[in-house]
Write an enzyme that holds these catalytic residues in place. Sequence first.
Site, PDB file in Angstrom:
ATOM      1  N   GLU A  92      35.946  34.213  17.563  1.00  0.00           N
ATOM      2  CA  GLU A  92      36.515  32.913  17.113  1.00  0.00           C
ATOM      3  C   GLU A  92      36.107  31.672  17.704  1.00  0.00           C
ATOM      4  O   GLU A  92      35.950  31.840  19.038  1.00  0.00           O
ATOM      5  CB  GLU A  92      38.233  33.005  17.260  1.00  0.00           C
ATOM      6  CG  GLU A  92      38.689  34.093  16.451  1.00  0.00           C
ATOM      7  CD  GLU A  92      40.023  34.291  16.706  1.00  0.00           C
ATOM      8  OE1 GLU A  92      40.729  33.441  17.018  1.00  0.00           O
ATOM      9  OE2 GLU A  92      40.490  35.265  16.277  1.00  0.00           O
ATOM     10  N   CYS A 105      36.183  24.887  21.215  1.00  0.00           N
ATOM     11  CA  CYS A 105      36.384  26.071  22.126  1.00  0.00           C
ATOM     12  C   CYS A 105      35.577  27.227  21.680  1.00  0.00           C
ATOM     13  O   CYS A 105      35.743  27.847  20.532  1.00  0.00           O
ATOM     14  CB  CYS A 105      37.904  26.170  21.920  1.00  0.00           C
ATOM     15  SG  CYS A 105      38.687  27.688  22.662  1.00  0.00           S
ATOM     16  N   CYS A 112      38.403  41.545  24.999  1.00  0.00           N
ATOM     17  CA  CYS A 112      38.510  41.302  26.399  1.00  0.00           C
ATOM     18  C   CYS A 112      38.945  42.480  26.969  1.00  0.00           C
ATOM     19  O   CYS A 112      39.757  43.222  26.601  1.00  0.00           O
ATOM     20  CB  CYS A 112      39.326  40.177  26.432  1.00  0.00           C
ATOM     21  SG  CYS A 112      39.627  39.228  28.254  1.00  0.00           S
ATOM     22  N   CYS A 116      45.905  40.802  29.307  1.00  0.00           N
ATOM     23  CA  CYS A 116      47.041  40.079  29.489  1.00  0.00           C
ATOM     24  C   CYS A 116      47.996  40.197  28.416  1.00  0.00           C
ATOM     25  O   CYS A 116      47.580  40.303  27.011  1.00  0.00           O
ATOM     26  CB  CYS A 116      46.573  38.623  29.683  1.00  0.00           C
ATOM     27  SG  CYS A 116      45.202  38.048  30.897  1.00  0.00           S
ATOM     28  N   CYS A 119      48.428  38.066  25.140  1.00  0.00           N
ATOM     29  CA  CYS A 119      47.421  37.547  24.423  1.00  0.00           C
ATOM     30  C   CYS A 119      46.872  38.554  23.377  1.00  0.00           C
ATOM     31  O   CYS A 119      46.646  39.706  23.541  1.00  0.00           O
ATOM     32  CB  CYS A 119      46.308  37.553  25.355  1.00  0.00           C
ATOM     33  SG  CYS A 119      44.563  36.975  24.728  1.00  0.00           S
ATOM     34  N   CYS A 330      44.326  32.195  20.070  1.00  0.00           N
ATOM     35  CA  CYS A 330      43.172  33.036  20.323  1.00  0.00           C
ATOM     36  C   CYS A 330      43.155  34.480  19.990  1.00  0.00           C
ATOM     37  O   CYS A 330      44.166  35.174  20.510  1.00  0.00           O
ATOM     38  CB  CYS A 330      42.831  32.784  21.939  1.00  0.00           C
ATOM     39  SG  CYS A 330      41.487  33.962  22.366  1.00  0.00           S
TER      40      CYS A 330
HETATM   41  S1  SF4 Z   1      44.147  35.544  28.303  1.00  0.00           S
HETATM   42 FE1  SF4 Z   1      43.492  36.941  26.698  1.00  0.00          FE
HETATM   43  S2  SF4 Z   1      41.042  36.697  26.306  1.00  0.00           S
HETATM   44 FE2  SF4 Z   1      41.904  35.552  28.325  1.00  0.00          FE
HETATM   45  S3  SF4 Z   1      41.478  36.901  30.047  1.00  0.00           S
HETATM   46 FE3  SF4 Z   1      43.609  37.443  29.302  1.00  0.00          FE
HETATM   47  S4  SF4 Z   1      43.042  38.902  27.809  1.00  0.00           S
HETATM   48 FE4  SF4 Z   1      41.392  38.246  28.016  1.00  0.00          FE
END
Ligand code: SF4
Length: 341
Positions: A92, A105, A112, A116, A119, A330
């Site tokens: 994205e 962005c 990833c 987190c 997210c 995101c």
């Molecule tokens: S916020 Fe999302 S994209 Fe950013 S490091 Fe953590 S898991 Fe990865």
Amino acid sequence: MQKEKLYGKTLNELVAVTKRLGMPGFAAKQIADWLYKKEIRSVEEMTNLSKRMRELLGQEYEIGLSEPVSSAESTDGTKKYLYKVLNNKYIETAYIPETDRATICVSSQAGCKMGCVFCMTGKQGFQGNLTSNEILNQFRSLPEFRNLTNMVYMGMGEPLDNINEVLKSLEILTSEWGYGWSPTRITVSTIGLLSTIKEFLERSRCHLAVSLHSPFDEERRKLMPIQRTNSVKDVLDVIRNFDFNSQRRVSFEYILFKDMNDTPRHVKELARILNGIKCRINLIRFHPVPGSLFRSPGVDAVNDFKEALNDKGILTTVRASRGVDIQAACGLLSTLELNKT
Ligand code: SF4
């Protein structure tokens, strides 16, 4: 035979290409000009290279640009684009116009590894690192490319987990032979990877944004598993000991979750751990994503938190929520796309 992509190569890499093909020494700079200063889409358009050179180059290389596969536009003007990368993965890119600037962005990875808990990209898991070509293609193939004034690496992925390709893309953006952008127009965001943060600080002059989200070890560990091995205290020590010039900025991103990290205790501890670092905090009001257990604080609570930090002498701003109606958080759009496929 799959052709190699020229777009996304640094000047040194182009020198290696031209040497290998027996082209004259000045050809690499000419190719960089065509790639980064002019808007061509094929090797044949590099008209200051001889026909023979273009043929040689074109046999093995292509420019390597690709358009976004879909887009969504918010009522506030924010646009979200999906690009296809790495054989059927989606990343994205957001375009955020404001009165005095237009920011892109970009993503640095598909998915990833960092997990987190708040997210959506983290929930996808890791699908692969983007090449410098794929990072910069988001910028160059954006329909609003010519309007852009700023760039943030805050899309999908952890940029410092893909340090080599990210540094290559920054070199192309900021070199005189590339796009010639000032590094102060670019911000790279990280959750704080100790293995590469110093390399980033030393090898680039772009701004740094660190995702903090809690000043307390235990609480941050629950939000961001990285805290187990890369404590934010150690990250702050690296930042504290680095000699930032007056142009370069460090900021901390802080997503506010209702009744969790928005208390006076958090304000006090933030002021304590950031003591001695010239920085600013960007507050982001959490917007619930599907399946999330976290809640969004009220606008007043966000402003109170901001005022309390400002009173402690920490310059704090609230990042306006953009593109909420197009799922601009995101990872949301690409997750929908992955689920379809
Ligand atoms: S916020 Fe999302 S994209 Fe950013 S490091 Fe953590 S898991 Fe990865």
